[in-house]
Design an enzyme around this catalytic site. Structure first.
Site, PDB file in Angstrom:
ATOM      1  N   GLN A   1     -36.701  21.367   5.727  1.00 47.93           N
ATOM      2  CA  GLN A   1     -37.062  21.292   7.146  1.00 47.93           C
ATOM      3  C   GLN A   1     -38.574  21.271   7.391  1.00 47.93           C
ATOM      4  O   GLN A   1     -39.015  20.812   8.432  1.00 47.93           O
ATOM      5  CB  GLN A   1     -36.422  22.454   7.903  1.00 47.93           C
TER       6      GLN A   1
ATOM      7  N   TYR B   1     -26.664  33.247  16.081  1.00 49.53           N
ATOM      8  CA  TYR B   1     -27.227  32.492  17.203  1.00 49.53           C
ATOM      9  C   TYR B   1     -26.381  32.562  18.459  1.00 49.53           C
ATOM     10  O   TYR B   1     -26.890  32.679  19.560  1.00 49.53           O
ATOM     11  CB  TYR B   1     -27.367  31.006  16.817  1.00 49.53           C
TER      12      TYR B   1
ATOM     13  N   ARG C   1     -39.710  34.349   5.234  1.00 48.81           N
ATOM     14  CA  ARG C   1     -38.526  33.845   4.521  1.00 48.81           C
ATOM     15  C   ARG C   1     -38.645  32.325   4.414  1.00 48.81           C
ATOM     16  O   ARG C   1     -38.726  31.644   5.428  1.00 48.81           O
ATOM     17  CB  ARG C   1     -37.261  34.213   5.296  1.00 48.81           C
TER      18      ARG C   1
ATOM     19  N   GLU D   1     -31.718  35.280  10.313  1.00 47.13           N
ATOM     20  CA  GLU D   1     -32.084  34.230  11.278  1.00 47.13           C
ATOM     21  C   GLU D   1     -31.574  34.597  12.653  1.00 47.13           C
ATOM     22  O   GLU D   1     -30.433  35.054  12.798  1.00 47.13           O
ATOM     23  CB  GLU D   1     -31.445  32.871  10.924  1.00 47.13           C
TER      24      GLU D   1
ATOM     25  N   ASN E   1     -27.868  29.961   1.452  1.00 47.85           N
ATOM     26  CA  ASN E   1     -27.883  30.076   2.907  1.00 47.85           C
ATOM     27  C   ASN E   1     -26.659  29.411   3.532  1.00 47.85           C
ATOM     28  O   ASN E   1     -26.427  28.223   3.337  1.00 47.85           O
ATOM     29  CB  ASN E   1     -29.140  29.395   3.475  1.00 47.85           C
ATOM     30  N   GLU E   2     -25.885  30.180   4.270  1.00 49.09           N
ATOM     31  CA  GLU E   2     -24.767  29.687   5.077  1.00 49.09           C
ATOM     32  C   GLU E   2     -23.789  28.784   4.314  1.00 49.09           C
ATOM     33  O   GLU E   2     -23.666  27.594   4.592  1.00 49.09           O
ATOM     34  CB  GLU E   2     -25.285  28.950   6.317  1.00 49.09           C
TER      35      GLU E   2
ATOM     36  N   HIS F   1     -31.094  26.331   0.162  1.00 54.13           N
ATOM     37  CA  HIS F   1     -30.908  26.107   1.603  1.00 54.13           C
ATOM     38  C   HIS F   1     -30.605  24.613   1.807  1.00 54.13           C
ATOM     39  O   HIS F   1     -31.376  23.884   2.415  1.00 54.13           O
ATOM     40  CB  HIS F   1     -32.162  26.547   2.372  1.00 54.13           C
TER      41      HIS F   1
END
Ligand code: PNW
Length: 530
Positions: free
Chosen positions: A37, A325, A95, A395, A184-185, A140
């Site tokens: 990203q 979120y 992070r 996050e 991640n996720e 990620h």
């Protein structure tokens, strides 16, 4: 005399309220990003192609405005500025994630890239020089394309390839990196990677669930490697990071499917690690086994664990890493209703539909509505499900389609979510030890391109040197971190709609003193605020 008494009472209330808004000693504040990203430099030096590089090349229309991450924020060149930004905010940690194909251009550990190695060495050393702890995510989402060609997360061998990669990172950086996130996720990686996100292989029925099993094995083996070979030397901590959405019943009678929805979205990625007995959430396992049989399969589409695998995965955590979120309500699918496969619209497997309440505020991301109370409730769910566990919020942040530097909406989101987290800590005794804003600066928001901006810093993507400028939210967050409290100096500077003060005071003071005694004083203080 009356005035004196009033002032005295008001100041006592204020002291109490201020302490109520303090974070516990040692609580840590940070900010996050991920390699694909922000880094850019997609083909510099010997870096190899990732599944995101490939997807963008082959499906330019799959990304909003045909954007790419080829240059992104150019953090590959501008990492010093990134460190300065975290330092400007006075945060405890940063992070970030490491790009697997940048460190290991072959995908395997037979060759380590000199440039890749140096890039992360510089970043880690630069952070430490400014007193900022590096918190490193090993994976990620940017899998080496070569490994994808060999089956990616559906190939059981990937668990060992991942461990080899993790060993390289622990060896190179373990002396300085004390907090590691393995993956991640995984829910996004598998449940959407086998639908529409890269590698965008359409195999919801089987591929998605093979991936589910193998990410867990990869995580567990990496955790065990760290635990046995590196922890004795370096004494760090390591865990997986999951995405948790709060889900509540749409109406009476929907309570049971709400719990089932948790087991499907979160449980398949957490029960095997965090539950006492280990293994898949049993109800989900039964449902998928039954459906698989009805569909004519000779096996359950949810692959079994051997007893050895159950034991391998169970207990592989030092804390619970959670991204949060948004929230949903859940109800059963109506006859003839199609369940859309986009993120958080429902579960085809369970034939349930997710919706939002009209009063929840929109953000610029379609899946993302604001409901701060959901944050406290999902934290309570974690404690109910897995006991009194250490939690890091890895996050949380706000999406906007505006580039404005005066991002009052983001500040209001952060304040109300932080307030709910504080209530979870103080009222519910939930052991949250740190909080991470997503994200340091506007960046490549996956298939949403550069449309949704989550940054505390604005990035000018028109400008070749990707100038970064702090938004008001960066100053707000810096002030919260510095004060170690939500009660910060110059509160008014950050608030457009003062009605939020009423909410804040009404949540804290009545609980302290009981409603009767304080109503009049509350009102007086509210009038002073206004
Ligand atoms: C996370 N949901 O993804 C990722 O870890 C980040 O890379 C990403 O930029 C950030 O959140 C914002 O999107 C998510 O459906 C994707 O609730 C979907 C959800 C949550 C997080």
């Amino acid at each position: 005399m009356v005035l004196f008494l009033w002032l005295f009472a008001a100041s006592v209330l204020c002291v109490c309220q201020c302490q109520e808004l303090d974070f516990p000693p040692g609580f840590q504040f940070g900010v996050g990003s991920s390699s694909y990203q922000v880094e850019g430099g997609w083909n510099v030096s010997d870096k190899a192609e990732s599944i995101w590089d490939r997807y963008i090349l082959e499906n330019p229309d799959g990304i909003r405005n045909r954007s790419t991450g080829k240059m992104a924020c150019n953090s590959y060149r501008l990492w010093q500025r990134d460190i300065d930004m975290v330092a400007e905010m006075g945060l405890d940690f940063y992070r970030f994630s490491i790009s697997w194909p940048r460190i290991l251009p072959t995908g395997f550990s037979n060759r380590i890239s000199e440039d890749g190695k140096n890039y992360y060495n510089n970043l880690i050393n630069g952070l430490l020089e400014k007193g900022i702890q590096p918190v490193v995510t090993i994976y990620h989402w940017d899998l080496p394309q070569r490994l994808q060609n060999l089956g990616g997360w559906t190939n059981p061998l990937i668990a060992d390839w991942f461990v080899d990669y993790a060993r390289v990172l622990f060896t190179l950086y373990g002396d300085r990196v004390k907090t590691w996130h393995t993956i991640n996720e995984p829910w996004i990686i598998c449940d959407f990677g086998y639908v529409f996100l890269p590698p965008a292989i359409s195999d919801y029925a089987v591929g998605r669930l093979l991936c589910n099993k193998h990410v867990l094995l990869a995580h567990a083996k990496a955790w065990r490697l760290y635990d046995t070979e590196f922890r004795p030397k370096y004494n760090g901590q390591i865990a997986i990071v999951n995405q948790l959405t709060w889900i509540e019943p749409a109406g009476q009678g929907d309570e049971d499917i709400a719990e089932l929805a948790f087991q499907d979205t979160i449980g398949r990625y957490t029960y095997p690690i965090f539950s006492k007995e280990g293994g898949w959430p049993q109800r989900i396992q039964k449902i998928i086994a039954k459906k698989s049989k009805e569909e004519g399969y000779d096996f359950s589409r949810l692959p079994d664990f051997t007893q050895e695998e159950v034991e391998l995965i169970r207990g592989t955590y030092d804390f619970f890493g959670m991204n949060h979120y948004t929230s949903r309500i859940v109800r059963k699918r109506r006859n003839d209703e199609t369940i859309h496969t986009y993120i958080l619209q429902g579960s085809r497997e369970l034939e349930i539909v997710f919706e939002t309440r009209p009063e929840w505020k929109n953000t610029s991301s379609v899946w993302f509505k604001e409901f701060p109370q959901g944050f406290r409730r999902i934290l309570q769910w974690v404690k109910r499900s897995f006991g009194d566990i250490k939690i890091y919020v890895t996050e949380n942040g706000y999406a906007s389609d505006s580039s404005s530097l005066e991002d009052y909406n983001r500040i209001s989101y952060l304040r109300s979510y932080l307030e709910q987290m504080l209530l979870a800590i103080k009222e519910d005794g939930i052991n949250v030890l740190g909080y991470t804003v997503w994200t340091l600066m506007d960046n490549f928001e996956w298939i949403d391109g550069y449309h949704s901006k989550f940054g505390l810093y604005y990035v000018n993507f028109e400008c070749p040197n990707r100038t970064r400028t702090p938004r008001l939210s960066a100053k707000y967050y810096a002030s919260v971190a510095k004060s170690h409290s939500l009660n910060i100096p110059d509160q008014d500077k950050y608030i457009v709609d003062k009605s939020c003060c009423i909410f804040s005071i009404y949540t804290f003071i009545p609980r302290l003193f009981g409603n009767g005694l304080t109503t009049a004083l509350n009102e007086a203080i509210i009038l002073m605020h206004l």
